[in-house]
Design an enzyme around this catalytic site. Structure first.
Site, mmCIF file in Angstrom:
data_model
loop_
_atom_site.group_PDB
_atom_site.id
_atom_site.type_symbol
_atom_site.label_atom_id
_atom_site.label_comp_id
_atom_site.label_asym_id
_atom_site.label_seq_id
_atom_site.Cartn_x
_atom_site.Cartn_y
_atom_site.Cartn_z
ATOM 1 N N ASN A 198 0.940 -1.237 -0.197
ATOM 2 C CA ASN A 198 0.094 -0.042 -0.020
ATOM 3 C C ASN A 198 0.779 1.357 -0.206
ATOM 4 O O ASN A 198 0.605 2.372 -0.518
ATOM 5 C CB ASN A 198 -0.770 -0.234 1.216
ATOM 6 N N TYR A 207 3.144 9.809 -11.131
ATOM 7 C CA TYR A 207 2.478 8.900 -9.834
ATOM 8 C C TYR A 207 1.507 7.910 -10.785
ATOM 9 O O TYR A 207 1.332 6.908 -10.377
ATOM 10 C CB TYR A 207 1.826 9.876 -9.058
ATOM 11 N N ILE A 258 -10.310 9.497 -2.127
ATOM 12 C CA ILE A 258 -10.449 8.858 -0.864
ATOM 13 C C ILE A 258 -10.063 9.955 0.078
ATOM 14 O O ILE A 258 -9.007 10.478 0.174
ATOM 15 C CB ILE A 258 -9.674 7.459 -0.486
#
Length: 257
Positions: free
Chosen positions: A92, A158, A191
């Protein structure tokens, strides 16, 4: 004669980037199911906060920078020393450097590649022997981004690192299937995590980004870390034993809009 049955032993799960956000929620979700979780992150204090929430299982903080040369081996050894097994690896940890093509430096490129791509490869490699010995089969879950499936001007590197992680997910699923290891990924959308603050964005910048994200998310809101954690835990569950190579969007429909 009475048959004696023994309860299955709790699984051991490694979660990187577990100090905040999706990683914290994922560590707690696995622990709530009774797993022993090694929560990996660079800073001790946030990891201790992650472990402070009581659960059916245990969360052990483990401070490590996943980009350091000896980090993969140390992380795997720590997991095995705790329980003697490793069942699930959640890659993660990630970093965002919001720069456009004209602004990239070698340092910013190397930093994102090292954290978002090289570190998951090397940690997965180090974990393979233990994952192959997992009683119910090892599981790897990579955390990508829904932005990796569309253009992201001003932040393309990214997105590119996460798109590469999705390709690795599919390739590893084929490579590792004969060894009893499943590989999947989740692709979160917008998120509610501190990633913006970590990038040094101010309140006005964060507000503008959130407004844009909501406008481009069909469900019309920002997601919660717990919603991504649910997807990760579900993909790693024994009930998902016939699922491998998939990349599951958790983005409120953003990739479709």
């Amino acid at each position: 004669m009475t048959e004696i049955t023994t309860a299955p032993q709790p699984r051991t799960v490694v979660v990187t980037g577990a100090g905040t956000g999706i990683g914290r929620a994922t560590a707690r979700a696995f622990a709530a199911q009774g797993a022993h979780v090694l929560a990996v992150g660079r800073r001790t204090a946030p990891l201790q906060e992650t472990a402070a929430e009581p659960g059916a299982g245990a969360i052990t903080p483990f401070a490590a920078d996943v980009t350091e040369e000896d980090a993969p081996e140390r992380i795997v050894v720590a997991a095995l020393e705790a329980t003697g097994r490793l069942d699930v690896l959640v890659n993660n940890a990630g970093i965002v450097c919001a720069e456009s093509l004209g602004d990239y430096t070698r340092e910013s490129i190397d930093t994102q590649l090292a954290t978002n791509l090289t570190a998951p490869v090397l940690l997965t490699q180090a974990a393979l022997p233990a994952l192959q010995q997992a009683p119910a089969g090892g599981v790897i879950v990579n955390v990508s981004t829904s932005i990796g499936q569309r253009a992201w001007p001003g932040n393309s590197l990214y997105a590119a690192t996460k798109t590469a992680l999705e390709l690795l997910t599919r390739s590893w699923a084929v490579d590792l299937a004969p060894h009893g290891i499943r590989v999947a990924a989740v692709a979160p959308g917008a998120i509610d995590t501190p990633i913006g603050e970590h990038r040094g964005l101010g309140p006005e910048q964060l507000r503008a980004i959130r407004e844009w994200q909501i406008a481009h998310t069909p469900l019309g809101r920002i997601g919660r870390p717990e919603e991504v954690a649910w997807a990760i835990v579900s993909l790693a569950a024994p009930e998902a034993s016939f699922v491998t190579g998939t990349v599951l969007p958790v983005d409120g429909g953003a990739v479709l809009a």
